[in-house]
Design a protein around this motif. Structure first.
Motif, PDB file in Angstrom:
ATOM      1  N   PRO A 210       0.804  -1.236   0.000  1.00  0.00           N
ATOM      2  CA  PRO A 210       0.000   0.000   0.000  1.00  0.00           C
ATOM      3  C   PRO A 210       0.836   1.284   0.000  1.00  0.00           C
ATOM      4  O   PRO A 210       0.319   2.354  -0.328  1.00  0.00           O
ATOM      5  N   MET A 211       2.105   1.191   0.332  1.00  0.00           N
ATOM      6  CA  MET A 211       2.965   2.376   0.366  1.00  0.00           C
ATOM      7  C   MET A 211       3.449   2.784  -1.026  1.00  0.00           C
ATOM      8  O   MET A 211       4.008   3.872  -1.186  1.00  0.00           O
ATOM      9  N   TYR A 212       3.233   1.923  -2.026  1.00  0.00           N
ATOM     10  CA  TYR A 212       3.737   2.167  -3.378  1.00  0.00           C
ATOM     11  C   TYR A 212       2.566   2.362  -4.330  1.00  0.00           C
ATOM     12  O   TYR A 212       1.862   1.412  -4.653  1.00  0.00           O
TER      13      TYR A 212
ATOM     14  N   MET B  39      14.778  12.774   3.975  1.00  0.00           N
ATOM     15  CA  MET B  39      13.841  13.752   3.441  1.00  0.00           C
ATOM     16  C   MET B  39      12.908  13.094   2.421  1.00  0.00           C
ATOM     17  O   MET B  39      11.707  13.327   2.430  1.00  0.00           O
ATOM     18  N   ARG B  40      13.450  12.282   1.547  1.00  0.00           N
ATOM     19  CA  ARG B  40      12.642  11.658   0.495  1.00  0.00           C
ATOM     20  C   ARG B  40      11.633  10.655   1.055  1.00  0.00           C
ATOM     21  O   ARG B  40      10.633  10.358   0.407  1.00  0.00           O
ATOM     22  N   HIS B  41      11.897  10.136   2.246  1.00  0.00           N
ATOM     23  CA  HIS B  41      10.984   9.171   2.856  1.00  0.00           C
ATOM     24  C   HIS B  41      10.111   9.793   3.946  1.00  0.00           C
ATOM     25  O   HIS B  41       9.292   9.098   4.554  1.00  0.00           O
ATOM     26  N   ALA B  42      10.265  11.088   4.190  1.00  0.00           N
ATOM     27  CA  ALA B  42       9.532  11.748   5.281  1.00  0.00           C
ATOM     28  C   ALA B  42       8.017  11.656   5.112  1.00  0.00           C
ATOM     29  O   ALA B  42       7.284  11.614   6.101  1.00  0.00           O
TER      30      ALA B  42
ATOM     31  N   ALA C 175      17.667   1.054   6.841  1.00  0.00           N
ATOM     32  CA  ALA C 175      16.263   0.876   7.230  1.00  0.00           C
ATOM     33  C   ALA C 175      16.005   1.468   8.616  1.00  0.00           C
ATOM     34  O   ALA C 175      14.991   2.137   8.824  1.00  0.00           O
ATOM     35  N   ASN C 176      16.921   1.242   9.533  1.00  0.00           N
ATOM     36  CA  ASN C 176      16.760   1.817  10.879  1.00  0.00           C
ATOM     37  C   ASN C 176      16.761   3.326  10.849  1.00  0.00           C
ATOM     38  O   ASN C 176      16.014   3.973  11.587  1.00  0.00           O
ATOM     39  N   SER C 177      17.565   3.900   9.985  1.00  0.00           N
ATOM     40  CA  SER C 177      17.672   5.366   9.937  1.00  0.00           C
ATOM     41  C   SER C 177      16.437   6.022   9.326  1.00  0.00           C
ATOM     42  O   SER C 177      16.230   7.213   9.495  1.00  0.00           O
ATOM     43  N   LEU C 178      15.624   5.262   8.615  1.00  0.00           N
ATOM     44  CA  LEU C 178      14.449   5.836   7.955  1.00  0.00           C
ATOM     45  C   LEU C 178      13.178   5.752   8.807  1.00  0.00           C
ATOM     46  O   LEU C 178      12.144   6.294   8.403  1.00  0.00           O
ATOM     47  N   VAL C 179      13.244   5.096   9.951  1.00  0.00           N
ATOM     48  CA  VAL C 179      12.079   5.050  10.836  1.00  0.00           C
ATOM     49  C   VAL C 179      11.785   6.487  11.275  1.00  0.00           C
ATOM     50  O   VAL C 179      12.648   7.200  11.754  1.00  0.00           O
TER      51      VAL C 179
END
Length: 124
Positions: free
Chosen positions: A33-35, A72-75, A116-120
């Motif tokens: 669902p995120m895509y 930023m791109r994943h915010a 992955a951890n940094s994008l939480v």
């Protein structure tokens, strides 16, 4: 000394990685669902360009999109532990599917876990 990109086999290996990864994302109830449908292939293309550049391949990602600025791109995406964990399962499976030498696989897995951890960006 060869770059990691060269040592793993270059673009064909990253094409396989992204293909294996997105085949799992396509059926993952947390990630799919995120895509948006209209951007699914675009997301795969961007991931491949990013990974190739990160690991010492062509700079196509920065040439086309500028600095990666991953946080930023994943915010705009809700990323908590369940999303991170689902992403990591898909990515680990994809990496294992490449049949890389152990040291190369370990290096790639360690980076993916850190990224992955940094994008939480959300509490659980």
């Amino acid at each position: 000394m060869k770059s990691f990109y060269e040592r793993v086999g270059g673009s064909p290996v990253f094409t396989d990685l992204v293909s294996l990864f997105y085949a799992q994302v396509a059926v993952n109830p947390i990630l799919r669902p995120m895509y948006p449908d209209a951007d699914f292939k675009g997301a795969a293309h961007r991931l491949q360009m990013f990974l190739e550049q990160y690991w010492g391949g062509p700079t196509t990602y920065s040439d086309e999109r500028g600095h990666p600025r991953l946080r930023m791109r994943h915010a705009g995406f809700h990323i908590a532990s369940p999303q991170r964990d689902a992403w990591l399962v898909c990515m680990r499976n994809a990496i294992h599917g490449l049949g890389l030498e152990n040291d190369l696989e370990t290096e790639m897995l360690e980076y993916m876990e850190m990224a992955a951890n940094s994008l939480v960006n959300q509490p659980d």
